[in-house]
Motif scaffolding. Structure first.
Motif, short mmCIF file in Angstrom:
data_model
loop_
_atom_site.label_atom_id
_atom_site.label_comp_id
_atom_site.label_asym_id
_atom_site.label_seq_id
_atom_site.Cartn_x
_atom_site.Cartn_y
_atom_site.Cartn_z
N UNK A 265 0.84 -1.20 0.00
CA UNK A 265 0.00 0.00 0.00
C UNK A 265 0.88 1.25 0.00
N UNK A 266 1.85 1.27 0.90
CA UNK A 266 2.74 2.43 0.98
C UNK A 266 3.51 2.64 -0.32
N UNK A 267 4.02 1.57 -0.90
CA UNK A 267 4.80 1.70 -2.14
C UNK A 267 3.94 2.22 -3.29
N UNK A 268 2.73 1.70 -3.41
CA UNK A 268 1.84 2.15 -4.49
C UNK A 268 1.43 3.60 -4.25
N UNK A 269 1.11 3.94 -3.01
CA UNK A 269 0.71 5.31 -2.68
C UNK A 269 1.86 6.28 -2.97
N UNK A 270 3.08 5.90 -2.56
CA UNK A 270 4.24 6.77 -2.78
C UNK A 270 4.58 6.88 -4.27
N UNK B 218 16.81 14.61 -14.43
CA UNK B 218 15.92 13.53 -14.86
C UNK B 218 16.66 12.19 -14.86
N UNK B 219 17.96 12.21 -15.10
CA UNK B 219 18.74 10.96 -15.02
C UNK B 219 18.76 10.46 -13.58
N UNK B 220 18.97 11.36 -12.63
CA UNK B 220 18.98 10.97 -11.21
C UNK B 220 17.60 10.50 -10.77
N UNK B 221 16.55 11.21 -11.17
CA UNK B 221 15.19 10.80 -10.81
C UNK B 221 14.89 9.40 -11.35
N UNK B 222 15.29 9.16 -12.59
CA UNK B 222 15.00 7.87 -13.21
C UNK B 222 15.74 6.74 -12.50
N UNK B 223 16.98 6.98 -12.13
CA UNK B 223 17.73 5.93 -11.44
C UNK B 223 17.14 5.64 -10.07
N UNK B 224 16.65 6.66 -9.37
CA UNK B 224 15.99 6.44 -8.08
C UNK B 224 14.69 5.67 -8.28
N UNK B 225 14.00 5.94 -9.36
CA UNK B 225 12.77 5.21 -9.67
C UNK B 225 13.03 3.73 -9.89
N UNK B 226 14.17 3.41 -10.50
CA UNK B 226 14.53 2.01 -10.70
C UNK B 226 14.71 1.29 -9.37
N UNK B 227 15.34 1.97 -8.43
CA UNK B 227 15.56 1.38 -7.10
C UNK B 227 14.23 1.13 -6.40
N UNK B 228 13.34 2.10 -6.46
CA UNK B 228 12.02 1.96 -5.82
C UNK B 228 11.26 0.79 -6.44
N UNK C 296 4.23 -7.42 -10.62
CA UNK C 296 4.26 -7.33 -12.08
C UNK C 296 4.12 -5.89 -12.56
N UNK C 297 3.29 -5.11 -11.87
CA UNK C 297 3.11 -3.70 -12.23
C UNK C 297 4.43 -2.95 -12.09
N UNK C 298 5.12 -3.19 -10.97
CA UNK C 298 6.38 -2.50 -10.75
C UNK C 298 7.50 -3.05 -11.64
N UNK C 299 7.39 -4.31 -12.05
CA UNK C 299 8.34 -4.85 -13.03
C UNK C 299 8.15 -4.15 -14.38
N UNK C 300 6.92 -3.86 -14.71
CA UNK C 300 6.62 -3.13 -15.96
C UNK C 300 7.21 -1.72 -15.89
N UNK C 301 7.01 -1.06 -14.75
CA UNK C 301 7.58 0.28 -14.58
C UNK C 301 9.11 0.23 -14.65
N UNK C 302 9.69 -0.80 -14.05
CA UNK C 302 11.14 -0.96 -14.05
C UNK C 302 11.66 -1.09 -15.48
N UNK C 303 11.01 -1.91 -16.28
CA UNK C 303 11.43 -2.10 -17.67
C UNK C 303 11.34 -0.78 -18.46
N UNK C 304 10.27 -0.05 -18.24
CA UNK C 304 10.10 1.24 -18.94
C UNK C 304 11.15 2.23 -18.48
N UNK C 305 11.42 2.29 -17.19
CA UNK C 305 12.43 3.21 -16.67
C UNK C 305 13.83 2.82 -17.15
#
Length: 172
Positions: A18-23, A106-116, A131-140
């Motif tokens: 819940x926290x991860x999706x909300x954040x 934007x490069x730094x933001x994107x790399x932090x997004x990969x970690x999340x 699976x949803x976050x795996x999809x986001x990871x692949x796109x990032x």
């Protein structure tokens, strides 16, 4: 398996999910606002294209995360107002972000997004959330490669110290 068997969408989300999706929704909405502001400052056409891609992805992430939250009875975070378009020339020189500054951010933001995304995938027990976050990871990952190549081509990449000469090993 009990409560955690069957359709993942029928399973309860745990507090970490819940926290991860909300954040993620909160971060995506903030990214839309921030990247729209960067578009007002940006002069480079390639950087504008990447920013447009990032805005579209962030809007998608916010929408999907909000749907997931709502479907689970959780109120999503509020959206931020759309930013109006401004010509870069109308922004005073001292207040304007430069294209290399925007590209680095934007490069730094994107790399932090990969970690999340990786963290969320690892702690999720609901398969649809992972699976949803795996999809986001692949796109990032793909967007990160695009940003890296652009930064290299434009000469905006500032690498960390490079090891050009390797120290000789001492005989002991």
């Amino acid at each position: 398996m009990g409560i955690l068997s069957g359709n993942p969408k029928d399973e309860p989300m745990h507090y970490g999910e819940i926290n991860a999706v909300w954040m993620m929704s909160t971060a995506a909405k903030g990214a839309v606002s921030c990247y729209q502001a960067y578009l007002n400052h940006c002069g480079d056409k390639d950087l504008k294209k990447v920013l447009d891609d990032l805005v579209d992805q962030a809007k998608l992430e916010a929408k999907e995360c909000d749907t997931l939250l709502t479907d689970n009875g959780i109120t999503p975070p509020p959206a931020m107002p759309e930013r109006p378009s401004v010509k870069p020339e109308d922004i005073p020189a001292g207040a304007r972000f430069s294209d290399p500054e925007i590209a680095a951010k934007i490069a730094a933001d994107n790399s932090m997004g990969l970690v999340i995304c990786s963290q969320t995938m690892g702690m999720s027990i609901r398969e649809d959330v992972g699976a949803l976050f795996a999809k986001y990871h692949a796109t990032k990952t793909a967007l990160g490669l695009k940003i890296l190549r652009m930064n290299k081509e434009k000469g905006w990449l500032i690498p960390p110290p490079l090891q050009v000469k390797r120290p000789e090993l001492a005989e002991v």
